[in-house]
Every structure is written in structure tokens, then in C-alpha cells.
Write a protein that holds these residues in place. Structure first.
Motif, PDB file in Angstrom:
ATOM      1  N   ASP A  90       0.842  -1.191   0.000  1.00  0.00           N
ATOM      2  CA  ASP A  90       0.000   0.000   0.000  1.00  0.00           C
ATOM      3  C   ASP A  90       0.878   1.242   0.000  1.00  0.00           C
ATOM      4  N   VAL A  91       0.246   2.392  -0.147  1.00  0.00           N
ATOM      5  CA  VAL A  91       0.980   3.654  -0.271  1.00  0.00           C
ATOM      6  C   VAL A  91       1.805   3.949   0.975  1.00  0.00           C
ATOM      7  N   ILE A  92       1.210   3.839   2.160  1.00  0.00           N
ATOM      8  CA  ILE A  92       1.932   4.192   3.385  1.00  0.00           C
ATOM      9  C   ILE A  92       3.144   3.286   3.583  1.00  0.00           C
ATOM     10  N   SER A  93       2.987   1.993   3.355  1.00  0.00           N
ATOM     11  CA  SER A  93       4.123   1.074   3.468  1.00  0.00           C
ATOM     12  C   SER A  93       5.210   1.435   2.464  1.00  0.00           C
ATOM     13  N   GLY A  94       4.804   1.789   1.260  1.00  0.00           N
ATOM     14  CA  GLY A  94       5.770   2.169   0.238  1.00  0.00           C
ATOM     15  C   GLY A  94       6.547   3.414   0.622  1.00  0.00           C
ATOM     16  N   LEU A  95       5.850   4.411   1.200  1.00  0.00           N
ATOM     17  CA  LEU A  95       6.533   5.622   1.637  1.00  0.00           C
ATOM     18  C   LEU A  95       7.481   5.328   2.797  1.00  0.00           C
ATOM     19  N   CYS A  96       7.103   4.383   3.643  1.00  0.00           N
ATOM     20  CA  CYS A  96       7.980   4.003   4.756  1.00  0.00           C
ATOM     21  C   CYS A  96       9.300   3.408   4.262  1.00  0.00           C
ATOM     22  N   ALA A  97       9.276   2.860   3.057  1.00  0.00           N
ATOM     23  CA  ALA A  97      10.483   2.243   2.494  1.00  0.00           C
ATOM     24  C   ALA A  97      11.450   3.270   1.911  1.00  0.00           C
ATOM     25  N   VAL A  98      11.020   4.527   1.823  1.00  0.00           N
ATOM     26  CA  VAL A  98      11.893   5.586   1.313  1.00  0.00           C
ATOM     27  C   VAL A  98      12.729   6.118   2.483  1.00  0.00           C
ATOM     28  N   GLU A  99      14.003   5.834   2.469  1.00  0.00           N
ATOM     29  CA  GLU A  99      14.860   6.073   3.630  1.00  0.00           C
ATOM     30  C   GLU A  99      14.873   7.523   4.098  1.00  0.00           C
ATOM     31  N   GLU A 100      14.860   8.466   3.147  1.00  0.00           N
ATOM     32  CA  GLU A 100      15.012   9.866   3.543  1.00  0.00           C
ATOM     33  C   GLU A 100      13.724  10.500   4.061  1.00  0.00           C
ATOM     34  N   LEU A 101      12.616   9.766   4.058  1.00  0.00           N
ATOM     35  CA  LEU A 101      11.342  10.323   4.518  1.00  0.00           C
ATOM     36  C   LEU A 101      11.135  10.055   6.002  1.00  0.00           C
ATOM     37  N   PRO A 102      11.095  11.104   6.821  1.00  0.00           N
ATOM     38  CA  PRO A 102      10.801  10.901   8.252  1.00  0.00           C
ATOM     39  C   PRO A 102       9.329  10.548   8.463  1.00  0.00           C
TER      40      PRO A 102
END
Length: 394
Positions: free
Chosen positions: A206-218
Motif C-alpha cells: 500500500d501507499v503508506i508502506s511504500g513511503l515508509c520504504a523511502v529512507e530519507e522520509l521521516p
């Protein structure tokens, strides 16, 4: 011209299927006019198609203001402040980065994979409506549950928690109580922060899990993005389904044409998108520097309202714009804005609308309004001018 001498922007259309006469009169007069916003400040209202499209692509126009505390106010609402997600100096770059992060989740491939699920959910809801028998409130029985369920599955928000986040979204959308809207925003971001923590422990597709995988995103950035996507998409598709059904049920010849020829569903959806938007008073932007357009000079720092609703009724682009025509072609509406501001959720909205109207009319070929159209009400206290209910019978 003093603000008191300017035309006041209405906060809602006079009826469900009409525009405020003052807005159509301003559109006929010239493409860009000075107005007084519902908050009492001055702004430029852009009502014609060519100028609206041009300003969506003009990098001198943006969502932020160099001095947010002194920015002209549109409405006293948390989502219409000149702060936004971005810093003023880097707004366009940050916006491009955000789009790059989210675009893969709304790709054509992902939408094709999602369509069978949308069809299944639609079929279930239609069966429940049929089993309960007439009359029914199409908003509560179909439009809203489908829109919310699909958005939840895409984002990764547990549908079982819908009572909680619906309460927060409704609070955030309240135009009559600024404190409630600000509290709703803070609590919605808090809810999303907790959800981000859960997704980090147990990621899914899902979108939230995918964003969590982006290292530079707090985590706080992910929570803010998720909250805005949920708020923006929560009932926008539901509103389009409601108003689309209303258009078809009040234009019986067009409904019958779609029933006779299912291939017209795609054209019907585009015409629904063109005509169903009843937002207001336009998408807020600010001039980053002086802009000459439409015979006026918009000065740096001034507010600009891009009225896509009126642009979609510009008779220089759309012949007989007040006529609902499912065979209209071409139909280059700007219901999803334009350029880099084009709504990322457009493919998802089209999938849902096409599925609904390809299924609803054959399932209920005698569907009709259960009350006179004059009795339908729009929610004046809501962020969007949505129908309070959509009573139907068959």
C-alpha cells in the motif's frame, strides 16, 4: 477598488445543479476579475478555460506565500492557509518530488489491477441495496462506502477503523468552526503517525508502506502526506458518484442512451466530471511575481482563484455548456486541474466512476429520484459542497 465595492464570492451554489448567477455574469464580463473572498480579503477570480489552464502551468503562480501571516485569506480554514506542505522558496521542487513519490501508486498498471476489486465491492453494495429494497440513500449505501473502502485499501488505512478517521476528516472539513478543523487536522496526523509506526513493523502492499520504504522520509512527513491524501480523496469520488447519478436521473434521455449503449459509459463519466464539480470558490494560488494575463496585472503576493468549475462551462470551449451530453467529444475538461497540478487520483476516480455507472444503471434500470430535485440539499458547512443525501427509488 475597496474590498467592499467588489463582488462577493458566494460560498455555495443556489441549487444542486446550478451555478451562482453572479459567477456566470462575471465569467461573461471578462476572464479575470477582482472579487472579495468569503474571508473578506481581495483576490483575482479566473473563470475562463484558457486562462485557468495557462495559470496552472505558470511557475510564477504557486500554492505558498512568502509571508503566510499576511497572505490574503480565502476562507478561514486549515486547508486554505498559505503554508501548505512546502516551503515557499522550494515549493515547485518539493511538489515535483511529492508527485514522483506518489505517482507509481496511481499508475495505469496498478489501476488495472485494482479494477476487479472495485467491481467486487460495487457488486456487493448494489446487492445490499437491492436486498434492502427502495427507497435508498445512494450516498450512504453506495457512493461513500465504495469511495472510502477503495481509498483505504490503496493507502493502507484499516477500513475497520473508519469510524475513527471519518470523525477526524469530518472535523477537519468543518468550515463553520476553525478550532474544530484545526483540531481535526492535528488528530488526523496523529492517527496517521500511529499507522506509520504500525506499517514499519508490518509493511503491506500500500501507499503508506511504500513511503515508509523511502529512507530519507521521516515518519512525520509520511503521516502528513497520508493525512492530506486521505482528506483530499475521502469523499471526492463519492460526491462525483452522487452528482453523476443526479445528472443521469434528471436527464432521462441521456440515462436511456447509456442503458441502450453501454459503450457510452466512458463518455458519460467524462461529462459527469465536467459538470458535477460544485466546489468553490476556486483553487487558491498566490502570485510569486507580477503576472500579466487576461488584460490585468496580478501583483506578487496577490491571491488567485482558479475556478475549474466555471472553466468547464466556458462556452468558447464547450458548446451549450449547460447541456449534459454523454456523447460530448472532445471533452477536455479541467475537473482534475492541469499540468503539474493535475490530480494524481484521476485514474482511480475514473475506474470507480466507470465501474459504478456500468453496473448501477443495468442493475436498476428504473432508478429515479425519490424526492423532487429542489429538495436535495448541499452541506454548506463542509469543505466541499456535497450532497447531504441522495434518495432514490426504483
Amino acid at each position: 477598488m475597496p474590498a467592499g465595492d467588489l463582488p462577493d464570492l458566494p460560498t455555495a451554489p443556489p441549487t444542486v445543479l446550478t451555478h451562482a448567477p453572479v459567477l456566470r455574469a462575471l465569467q461573461a464580463e471578462r476572464p479575470i476579475v477582482r472579487v472579495c473572498t468569503p474571508a473578506g480579503d481581495e483576490a483575482w477570480l479566473v473563470t475562463r478555460y484558457a486562462e485557468v489552464k495557462q495559470l496552472f502551468t505558470d511557475c510564477r503562480i504557486g500554492r505558498t506565500h512568502p509571508d503566510p501571516e499576511r497572505a490574503p485569506r480565502i476562507r478561514d480554514h486549515v486547508m486554505l492557509k498559505a503554508t501548505d506542505l512546502y516551503e515557499h522558496e522550494t515549493e515547485h521542487a518539493e511538489h515535483a518530488q511529492l508527485r514522483a513519490l506518489l505517482t507509481p501508486y496511481f499508475s495505469a498498471k496498478r489501476m488495472r489491477e485494482l479494477q476487479p476489486r472495485v467491481q467486487l465491492l460495487t457488486d456487493r453494495l448494489l446487492e445490499e441495496i437491492a436486498a434492502a429494497g427502495p427507497p435508498a440513500d445512494l450516498h450512504r449505501a453506495l457512493s461513500l462506502p465504495l469511495s472510502v473502502r477503495v481509498l483505504c485499501e490503496l493507502l493502507g488505512v484499516p477500513y475497520a477503523e473508519r469510524d475513527r478517521f471519518q470523525e477526524l476528516v469530518h472535523g477537519m472539513a468543518d468550515l463553520s468552526d476553525q478550532q474544530r478543523s484545526e483540531a481535526g487536522q492535528a488528530e488526523l496526523i496523529g492517527y496517521m503517525s500511529d499507522l506509520v509506526s504500525r506499517k514499519r513493523r508490518r509493511p503491506e502492499d500500500d501507499v503508506i508502506s511504500g513511503l515508509c520504504a523511502v529512507e530519507e522520509l521521516p515518519d512525520e512527513t509520511i503521516a502528513g502526506i497520508a493525512a492530506i491524501v486521505l482528506f483530499a480523496g475521502y469523499d471526492s469520488v463519492a460526491d462525483a458518484i452522487d452528482l453523476g447519478a443526479l445528472q443521469l436521473l434528471t436527464n432521462v434521455d441521456q440515462r436511456d442512451a447509456v442503458l441502450r449503449n453501454p459503450e457510452l459509459v466512458g463518455g458519460a463519466v467524462e461529462e459527469i466530471l465536467r459538470t458535477a464539480e460544485r466546489g468553490g470558490p476556486g483553487l487558491p494560488r498566490y502570485a510569486r511575481e507580477d503576472v500579466e494575463i487576461g488584460g490585468v496585472t496580478i501583483r506578487a503576493g496577490e491571491a488567485v482563484l482558479l475556478d475549474t468549475t466555471l472553466a468547464n462551462f466556458d462556452d468558447s470551449v464547450f458548446a451549450e455548456p449547460d447541456r449534459f451530453d454523454v456523447t460530448r467529444a472532445p471533452n477536455p475538461h479541467v475537473a482534475f486541474a492541469h499540468g503539474t497540478w493535475h490530480c494524481l487520483g484521476a485514474p482511480l476516480a475514473r475506474i470507480e466512476l466507470q465501474t459504478v455507472f456500468a453496473s448501477l444503471l443495468p442493475r436498476f434500470p428504473t432508478l429515479r429520484l425519490a424526492v423532487p430535485v429542489e429538495e436535495l440539499r448541499l452541506s454548506a458547512a463542509s469543505f466541499t459542497n456535497k450532497l447531504v443525501e441522495m434518495p432514490v427509488a426504483w
